[in-house]
Design an enzyme around this catalytic site. Structure first.
Site, short mmCIF file in Angstrom:
data_model
loop_
_atom_site.label_atom_id
_atom_site.label_comp_id
_atom_site.label_asym_id
_atom_site.label_seq_id
_atom_site.Cartn_x
_atom_site.Cartn_y
_atom_site.Cartn_z
N GLN A 1 0.85 -1.18 0.00
CA GLN A 1 0.00 0.00 0.00
C GLN A 1 0.89 1.24 0.00
O GLN A 1 1.85 1.30 0.77
CB GLN A 1 -0.85 -0.04 1.27
CG GLN A 1 -1.93 1.00 1.35
CD GLN A 1 -2.64 0.92 2.70
OE1 GLN A 1 -1.99 0.74 3.74
NE2 GLN A 1 -3.93 1.07 2.71
N SER B 1 0.76 6.72 3.03
CA SER B 1 1.46 7.76 3.80
C SER B 1 2.66 8.31 3.05
O SER B 1 3.26 7.62 2.21
CB SER B 1 1.96 7.17 5.12
OG SER B 1 0.89 6.74 5.91
N GLU C 1 -9.29 -2.43 7.33
CA GLU C 1 -8.30 -2.69 8.38
C GLU C 1 -8.95 -2.97 9.72
O GLU C 1 -8.33 -3.53 10.61
CB GLU C 1 -7.39 -1.48 8.59
CG GLU C 1 -6.44 -1.27 7.48
CD GLU C 1 -5.41 -0.21 7.83
OE1 GLU C 1 -4.64 0.09 6.94
OE2 GLU C 1 -5.39 0.31 8.96
N ASN D 1 -3.82 6.44 17.54
CA ASN D 1 -4.83 6.48 18.60
C ASN D 1 -5.26 7.90 18.93
O ASN D 1 -6.37 8.12 19.41
CB ASN D 1 -4.31 5.75 19.83
CG ASN D 1 -4.34 4.23 19.64
OD1 ASN D 1 -4.59 3.75 18.53
ND2 ASN D 1 -4.11 3.49 20.69
#
Lengths: 395, 363
Positions: free
Chosen positions: A129, A132, A248, A378
């Site tokens: 992938q 980013s 995901e 998170n």
């Protein structure tokens, strides 16, 4: 076929156990301790192909992905049985097994689906992938890797980072910028790129735990991508990427959670067998019980993500909660292990990277940051919960 | 059925137990606990798990969390945990005469029971068939007429005695608590009190398990209710409160603290749901689910205490005043932590259970 027993759970369990006993080499774990990157990758390819001989790796694929649409309960049994014998994980296949089919099912052309999905199942093709970038992490939409149309091709220039298993991958799911007009979300396009196209340079990044496989940065210099490799419409990439990312947060987490749950029980029995010192420590006993209790909650949540997905509840906040809670709990477990394992855990030792809980607690502990940082950090999840679930204002 | 039940409980409590009435109750200006008892009686809430043949609703234990989460959310005055817990204990004894005599009265709210909230049993002894000494802390509504107490049997084993508190030799002592929504616990002082029954051995084990299971489910749910209420009140306050020219709810430092409360409550609640599912679909005699219920109760209490504690800090100065609800939240969850096993005790017991079936030769 093992999956012929999909509706009779105890028969399914027995069939899985028998198959695993026959198929999984008894020395596989020792064999993979300290294995080279190439050996580990080859081992994953072989294990994938064994699993696929019984449709076990793609069993979760819905029929619209070309899979067998296995029920959540039966899928859980597969994961539990794999966990029970601590069977190898196949992290190289995460994108191939989850992100790719989710993306193509909804936005791919029939030709793309026919070309790429069977190739995963039959040939074990590995995908990576390219999302980013050095300047686009949590703020993914600010990505700058550029694609310019030139006849029947896009010409791609830029840099991607954190592309796991890029060096073993045959194809990449790539997000590129095709327009600077309007909002930054509106100019993003989704491409399939063959990793052997000239102009692509893959450089591994060594992780904090010393591993080299999970990470790579990928440079694109005048890489020519045929226009037929466009997924969806030009400039529709952001919307498609949301589908990819949602993949995901389903079965991947459930598999990990079920493995941790089984491992917590196994480790407790091992501690009893070896009469581990911490069993005499009331505080450590309480801490361990607490981890086991929390794991029950996390498994329940992970199952809920999937059942909500199946019901099409796409705006649910359950995935965000699950992502935080699951990754934090994993980190707590590994932290507890590293803390209680004594100085041994601080010694250099080769490890087996293909299980969730390895022979090396400190290394697992370090690797647990991959869980709290990746897939939407998170902190981003906390923003989502505060703003979307609790209704707190953005500004 | 269950959703209707919960909605009915919520709507009645919303109307009857709003924050103004609660503050008036705490200040001694109304009898909110008795009013709520009256509503509970009329609406059949107290008979949720009582069999239909004994005039109850005949529902399983999944009603207990539904019910008590709402009671926690509205910080309901008085006590409703003891009725469900006492009912479950009687059901576990499975004595036809007892059931016939007491279950209909419990369902109708005609009798109010006391139940033990700790394992204390040393200071109350069974000697020659009568009870002597003083019980540990008991939970129940004001005006209780029956009670379950923990005592030491003649052979030194722990026992549970069921007593009629109107019997000669029985005095109910008040044990005032800081939590003003519950006001007090009680102890029973017994001098040669003739109990209705003393449960020992197998009957003790069954009663003890039922008492702990129902009591922990109820208390954990009460805590979760309080915890979410604390979070909601806090978010509402933060959204109104302006500093630096903006609602402080828009500050990321504040948002992340609220998100942390929310995710910890979420996990605790899921643990409780998982444990309840294990109890209801259990494959054994309840031993295993008891472990997970105990662990879930510990987590629910702690997550809610944290939510309550954070509500004080996030409210700032007003959170530290009598006028605001924050101290109610904290008092209530801290008291809940001590009911039917503290988090530390429950986790220690859980690991004992999880390691008790160990066979060194097992694979």
């Amino acid at each position: 076929m093992i999956l012929n027993h999909r509706d009779d759970f105890s028969a399914l369990r027995s069939a899985l156990r028998a198959w695993l006993a026959d198929t999984l080499p008894s020395d596989w774990f020792e064999h993979m301790v300290g294995a080279t990157e190439e050996d580990s990758l080859q081992f994953q390819r072989d294990w994938f192909s064994s699993l696929e001989s019984e449709c076990l790796a793609t069993a979760h694929w819905p029929t619209r992905w070309g899979g067998v649409n296995l029920s959540l309960s039966a899928q859980s049994i597969i994961y539990e049985e794999l966990a029970r014998v601590n069977a190898p994980m196949i992290p190289a296949y995460v994108i191939s097994l989850y992100h790719l089919p989710a993306t193509l099912a909804e936005f791919g052309t029939p030709e793309q689906r026919d070309r790429y999905l069977p190739a995963v199942r039959n040939e074990g093709v590995i995908w990576c992938q390219g999302f980013s970038e050095p300047g686009a992490g949590s703020d993914l939409a600010s990505l700058k890797t550029q694609a310019v149309r030139d006849g029947d091709y896009y010409v791609v220039n830029g840099q991607k980072v954190w592309s796991s298993y890029a060096h073993g991958a045959k194809h990449c799911l790539l997000l590129v910028r095709t327009s600077n007009e309007g909002s930054k979300h509106a100019g993003i396009t989704y491409l399939i790129v063959d990793m052997d196209t000239p102009g692509i340079d893959v450089r591994p990044i060594v992780q904090a735990d010393g591993a080299r496989l999970d990470f790579a940065e990928v440079f694109y210099e005048d890489v020519r991508v045929p226009v037929e490799n466009l997924i969806g419409e030009e400039n529709q990439g952001w919307q498609i990427a949301q589908t990819t990312l949602a993949a995901e947060r389903g079965v991947i987490i459930l598999e990990k959670a079920l493995r941790w749950r089984v491992q917590l029980k196994t480790m407790l029995h091992q501690a009893q067998q070896s009469n581990a010192y911490w069993l005499q420590d009331a505080q450590l006993r309480r801490e361990y019980a607490r981890l086991m209790g929390k794991m029950e909650g996390v498994v329940t949540l992970a199952r809920r993500v999937i059942s909500e997905n199946e019901r099409g509840e796409l705006r649910s906040m359950t995935p965000a909660y699950t992502k935080i809670l699951c990754s934090e709990l994993a980190q707590e477990i590994h932290s507890w292990r590293a803390r209680t394992a004594g100085i041994e855990a601080q010694l250099v030792a080769p490890k087996n990277h293909l299980v969730e809980i390895t022979n090396h607690p400190m290394s697992d502990y370090l690797r647990s940051w991959a869980l709290t940082i990746s897939g939407g950090s998170n902190e981003i999840m906390r923003n989502l919960i505060a703003q979307r679930d609790l209704g707190m204002p953005k500004r | 059925m269950k959703e209707e039940f919960r909605d009915s409980v919520a709507s009645v409590l919303k109307a009857e137990c709003d924050t103004l009435r609660l503050h008036a109750y705490v200040d001694g200006r109304n009898n909110l606990d008795l009013d709520l008892w009256e509503h509970a009686t009329q609406l059949g809430w107290l008979g949720a798990i009582v069999e239909e043949e004994f005039d109850g609703l005949g529902q399983d234990f999944s009603m207990i969390p539904l019910f008590h989460r709402e009671f926690g959310h509205y910080l309901a005055a008085g006590d409703f945990i003891s009725t469900h817990t006492f009912t479950a204990t009687l059901q576990a004894i499975n004595d036809a005469d007892f059931s016939k005599q007491y279950l209909p009265a419990l369902a109708a709210g005609r009798i109010k029971p006391l139940v033990p909230v700790t394992d204390d049993h040393i200071a109350l002894e069974v000697k020659d068939g009568v009870l002597r000494g003083i019980s540990g802390p008991l939970l129940g509504p004001a005006g209780a007429s029956i009670g379950a107490v923990r005592a030491t049997a003649e052979n030194g084993d722990p026992a549970i005695a069921i007593v009629d508190t109107d019997t000669r030799g029985c005095t109910i002592n008040d044990l005032p608590v800081l939590d003003q929504t519950r006001r007090k616990l009680y102890t029973l002082e017994c001098s040669d009190l003739q109990p209705l029954v003393v449960l020992q051995d197998d009957r003790f084990k069954r009663a003890d398990r039922a008492l702990n299971t129902s009591g922990r489910l109820a208390t954990a749910s009460d805590s979760i209710g309080v915890g979410y209420r604390a979070l909601e009140s806090t978010v509402a306050y933060l959204s109104e409160r302006q500093q630096f020219g903006r609602p402080i709810a828009s500050l990321q430092a504040i948002q992340h603290r609220c998100a942390n409360i929310a995710k910890d409550l979420k996990l605790a609640q899921c643990q409780l749901e998982a444990a309840l599912a294990q109890l209801l679909n259990g494959d054994d005699d309840g031993n295993d689910s008891a472990t997970w219920i105990a662990l879930a109760k510990a987590e629910c209490d702690e997550a809610s205490t944290q939510a309550a504690a954070e509500s004080i800090q996030l409210h700032g100065g007003v959170g530290f005043t009598w006028e605001y609800d924050c101290h109610f939240f904290l008092h209530r969850t801290r008291l809940n932590e001590q009911f039917f096993g503290s988090p530390n005790d429950l986790r220690g017991d859980a690991l004992d259970r999880l390691t008790s079936d160990f066979r060194p030769t097992s694979q």
